[in-house]
Design a protein around this motif. Structure first.
Motif, short mmCIF file in Angstrom:
data_model
loop_
_atom_site.label_atom_id
_atom_site.label_comp_id
_atom_site.label_asym_id
_atom_site.label_seq_id
_atom_site.Cartn_x
_atom_site.Cartn_y
_atom_site.Cartn_z
N ALA A 17 0.84 -1.21 0.00
CA ALA A 17 0.00 0.00 0.00
C ALA A 17 0.87 1.25 0.00
N SER B 114 -10.18 6.06 3.73
CA SER B 114 -9.01 5.28 3.35
C SER B 114 -9.39 3.97 2.65
N LYS B 115 -8.71 3.70 1.56
CA LYS B 115 -8.87 2.43 0.86
C LYS B 115 -7.80 1.42 1.30
N GLU B 116 -6.98 1.87 2.23
CA GLU B 116 -5.88 1.02 2.73
C GLU B 116 -5.96 0.91 4.26
N ALA B 117 -7.17 0.66 4.75
CA ALA B 117 -7.39 0.66 6.20
C ALA B 117 -6.52 -0.36 6.93
N LEU C 34 0.57 4.71 1.68
CA LEU C 34 -0.22 5.41 2.69
C LEU C 34 0.09 6.90 2.71
N VAL D 283 -7.53 6.07 11.81
CA VAL D 283 -7.64 5.79 10.37
C VAL D 283 -8.71 6.68 9.76
N ASP E 297 -4.99 8.60 4.48
CA ASP E 297 -5.28 7.29 5.06
C ASP E 297 -5.32 7.28 6.58
N ALA F 275 -3.06 0.96 7.16
CA ALA F 275 -3.05 2.08 8.10
C ALA F 275 -3.05 1.57 9.54
#
Length: 252
Positions: A26, A222-225, A28, A218, A76, A228
């Motif tokens: 990812a 965020s698409k990268e939880a 971030l 977070v 994120d 994160a």
């Protein structure tokens, strides 16, 4: 041709089994308080190496962080002064629930390296030191700077200090201004004042001391939880807390 078909099928099936197991790296986007730059900049490389994820960290003051959080720009997670979460609109941009405390630090006074260290052991001593000072470097447009100004007011010298304040654009510029002789004193968070060319005269007396807390959460968008969350977990690890301590802050 017939002999090659099962082989190709097996290869495709094999790849299908392997690829999902490879963790997706990812990228971030992190929003962070300027005064925690020291630890985060050092920990960035270690987290990227261990996790495979990449970090882009934007450091800023509390008012600007609130603007960034409430804008349409994606991010994120935040590792920010707790004051950011006191803004309802900013708080709503994070995942609901408790934030995770990362580090905290108190306030102090710095002088140029080699200069005599003034007495700041009591509120009255600090008051007299500030009154005698020709100039003071700080960053008013920040959570830490706002507290410094509130201490001036509590000491009854708020108005007198206005003409002495040398406003700095970033936390790092505060000790730099003192080291260059552009300001007699630096008044801010103690971890920021531990820098080349300056010496910490001491911390605020207990009656005036307060710790600024940096906390993490977070972002809702965020698409990268998961990544994160992994960063937040890392920042609470023994390896990370050791760096936080070494940079003059208290973990959690």
């Amino acid at each position: 041709m017939k002999a090659s078909f099962p082989t190709a099928t097996a290869l495709i099936l094999g790849l299908a089994l392997v690829l999902p197991s490879v963790a997706k790296a990812a990228e971030l986007k992190v929003l962070a308080g300027g005064s925690i730059a020291g630890p985060l900049n050092e920990l960035k490389a270690q987290f990227e190496r261990d996790s495979g994820h990449k970090l882009t960290i934007h450091f800023d003051s509390t008012p600007n962080l609130i603007k960034a959080v409430t804008s349409d720009a994606p991010f994120d997670l935040g590792v920010v002064p707790v004051d950011v979460f006191k803004d309802a609109a900013a708080k709503a941009r994070f995942v609901p629930g408790p934030t995770i405390d990362i580090a905290r630090v108190g306030y102090g006074v710095a002088v140029r390296a080699g200069a005599a260290k003034p007495d700041i052991s009591s509120p009255d001593a600090l008051k007299q030191t500030l009154i005698k000072a020709q100039s003071i470097a700080t960053l008013p447009a920040s959570a830490a700077g706002a507290y410094v100004l509130s201490v001036f007011e509590r000491l009854g010298i708020g108005e007198a200090m206005k003409a002495k304040i040398k406003v700095q654009a970033t936390p790092a510029e505060i000790p730099q201004a003192v080291a260059k002789g552009e300001a007699e004193l630096g008044v801010f968070l103690t971890n920021v004042l531990i820098a080349p060319g300056v010496e910490l005269a001491g911390s605020f007396p207990a009656e005036l001391q307060q710790e600024l807390l940096f906390t993490a959460a977070v972002a809702q968008v965020s698409k990268e939880a998961d990544a994160a969350k992994a960063l937040i977990t890392f920042l609470r690890s023994p390896a990370a807390t050791a760096v936080i301590k070494a940079k003059g802050m208290n973990p959690g």
